[in-house]
Design an enzyme around this catalytic site. Structure first.
Site, PDB file in Angstrom:
ATOM      1  N   LYS A  53       0.843  -1.207   0.000  1.00 33.53           N
ATOM      2  CA  LYS A  53       0.000   0.000   0.000  1.00 33.53           C
ATOM      3  C   LYS A  53       0.881   1.260   0.000  1.00 33.53           C
ATOM      4  O   LYS A  53       0.611   2.217  -0.732  1.00 33.53           O
ATOM      5  CB  LYS A  53      -0.930   0.007   1.226  1.00 33.53           C
ATOM      6  CG  LYS A  53      -2.079  -1.000   1.113  1.00 33.53           C
ATOM      7  CD  LYS A  53      -2.841  -1.174   2.410  1.00 33.53           C
ATOM      8  CE  LYS A  53      -3.916  -2.250   2.280  1.00 33.53           C
ATOM      9  NZ  LYS A  53      -4.575  -2.588   3.549  1.00 33.53           N
ATOM     10  N   GLN A  83      -4.451  -1.103   9.914  1.00 35.01           N
ATOM     11  CA  GLN A  83      -4.418  -2.444   9.327  1.00 35.01           C
ATOM     12  C   GLN A  83      -4.957  -3.467  10.325  1.00 35.01           C
ATOM     13  O   GLN A  83      -4.561  -3.495  11.489  1.00 35.01           O
ATOM     14  CB  GLN A  83      -2.970  -2.785   8.934  1.00 35.01           C
ATOM     15  CG  GLN A  83      -2.806  -4.104   8.200  1.00 35.01           C
ATOM     16  CD  GLN A  83      -3.398  -4.100   6.793  1.00 35.01           C
ATOM     17  OE1 GLN A  83      -3.591  -3.060   6.177  1.00 35.01           O
ATOM     18  NE2 GLN A  83      -3.694  -5.284   6.289  1.00 35.01           N
ATOM     19  N   ASP A 117     -11.075   3.183   4.379  1.00 33.24           N
ATOM     20  CA  ASP A 117     -11.478   1.779   4.350  1.00 33.24           C
ATOM     21  C   ASP A 117     -12.995   1.631   4.174  1.00 33.24           C
ATOM     22  O   ASP A 117     -13.477   0.545   3.846  1.00 33.24           O
ATOM     23  CB  ASP A 117     -11.110   1.108   5.684  1.00 33.24           C
ATOM     24  CG  ASP A 117      -9.847   0.270   5.612  1.00 33.24           C
ATOM     25  OD1 ASP A 117      -9.601  -0.326   4.548  1.00 33.24           O
ATOM     26  OD2 ASP A 117      -9.132   0.198   6.629  1.00 33.24           O
TER      27      ASP A 117
HETATM   28  N1  GUN Z   1      -6.541  -6.305   6.507  1.00 29.30           N
HETATM   29  C1  GUN Z   1      -6.756  -7.032   5.388  1.00 29.30           C
HETATM   30  N2  GUN Z   1      -7.443  -6.305   4.475  1.00 29.30           N
HETATM   31  C2  GUN Z   1      -7.654  -5.091   5.036  1.00 29.30           C
HETATM   32  C3  GUN Z   1      -8.305  -3.896   4.595  1.00 29.30           C
HETATM   33  O1  GUN Z   1      -8.849  -3.802   3.488  1.00 29.30           O
HETATM   34  N3  GUN Z   1      -8.297  -2.860   5.462  1.00 29.30           N
HETATM   35  C4  GUN Z   1      -7.726  -2.933   6.696  1.00 29.30           C
HETATM   36  N4  GUN Z   1      -7.761  -1.858   7.491  1.00 29.30           N
HETATM   37  N5  GUN Z   1      -7.122  -4.018   7.147  1.00 29.30           N
HETATM   38  C5  GUN Z   1      -7.091  -5.090   6.320  1.00 29.30           C
END
Ligand code: GUN
Length: 312
Positions: A54, A98, A124
């Protein structure tokens, strides 16, 4: 028949190419780039990888991306304090904490933390305000994986309105927002889960079948109407040789990859579905790259909306 393969890597690149001019325009107007803070608690290997890609994608697109780390021993209050600081930050338009969070933070930690994020910065799309807007069909920030699936269908020219769509899985992160997005696009939507009776028969009704249950190779040909579009959201790491060998013969590209790495990420869809489906997303290289692309898109959108709100 062999299904058309829906290439998520290519679609992800196309979305990122579309995001670039918006990033440039915002940067000119605001005098700073759009910014996202990625919060990583502890050192879960999978999360490190996700957050790393990311960060890389954001900076390649001209977006400021800052990693905020907390140790695995941090308390939920430490994390809530960090979120409060990021909510107040002028340079961060998006905040992503995350998941999963360390178990020591308690069973409701994720919900408490997602609820604490300013909805205007919730890239998100997990905050109840943003979920509520999605329910009412006036969303601006929507969960990245399901909105990526819609982008993929649109860019592949696959009709949604009027079709029957079946979503397997009712998670807050994928299943529920996926069902709402399909409904908002005028599909007739069924959501299936662990208590659904005669699951395969319900799924066989689907023109668009989305598998988001996290059980490797669970969706077999018996679940798929010939010619249907099948979207595989599953990503389960598997290191059990017997499971791999039941799915891929020696010499198969994926068998060879397993031999090399000792583990393989498997989707929820059985490889034989390729012979029944009309179109299919692969794992890897299907939905995964779309999630990151949509995160960038959401970050730019949050930045633009925050700028407009200040100008109003
Ligand atoms: N962990 C795995 N996928 C995601 C996501 O799309 N957002 C977040 N915040 N954590 C994750």
């Amino acid at each position: 028949m062999s299904a058309r393969v829906l290439d998520g890597t290519a679609v992800g690149q196309a979305i990122r190419a579309d995001v670039r001019p918006d990033v440039e325009a915002f940067t000119r107007e605001a005098g700073r780039p759009p910014g996202i803070a990625l919060v990583l608690v502890g050192n879960d290997g999978g999360s490190e990888l996700y957050v790393g890609s990311k960060l890389k994608s954001a900076s390649e697109s001209g977006i400021r991306a800052d990693l905020e780390r907390l140790p695995a021993t941090a308390s939920i209050d430490d994390l809530l304090q960090l979120v409060a600081r990021l909510n107040a930050s002028e340079v961060h338009d998006g905040i992503l904490v995350q998941s999963p969070l360390p178990k020591s933070m308690g069973p409701d930690a994720e919900r408490r933390v997602f609820d604490a994020i300013d909805p205007a910065k919730d890239v998100d799309g997990f905050h109840p305000v943003n979920v509520g807007r999605l329910v009412q069909g006036r969303a601006s920030l929507v969960a990245c994986t399901p909105s990526g699936v819609i982008e993929m269908l649109d860019r592949a020219g696959i009709e949604i309105a009027g079709t029957r769509a079946v979503v397997i899985g009712r998670s807050d992160i994928v299943g529920k927002p996926m069902a709402l997005l399909l409904l908002n696009r005028h599909a007739t939507v069924t959501v299936c889960h662990s208590r659904t009776r005669d699951l395969a028969a319900v799924c066989r009704e689907a023109d668009i079948l989305v598998a988001a249950l996290g059980r490797p190779a669970f969706v077999t040909q018996a679940f798929v109407k010939p010619g249907a579009t099948v979207i595989d959201v599953g990503t389960t790491p598997v290191s059990d040789r017997a499971v791999i060998e039941a799915l891929f013969a020696p010499g198969h590209r994926r068998h060879t990859a397993f031999e090399k790495r000792g583990t393989l990420v498997l989707g929820d869809v059985h490889p034989s579905v390729e012979e029944t489906a009309g179109a299919l997303t692969p794992v890897p290289g299907g939905v995964g790259p779309l999630t990151i692309a949509m995160l960038l898109k959401n970050t730019v959108r949050a930045a633009q909306e925050r700028l407009r709100a200040r100008q109003a």
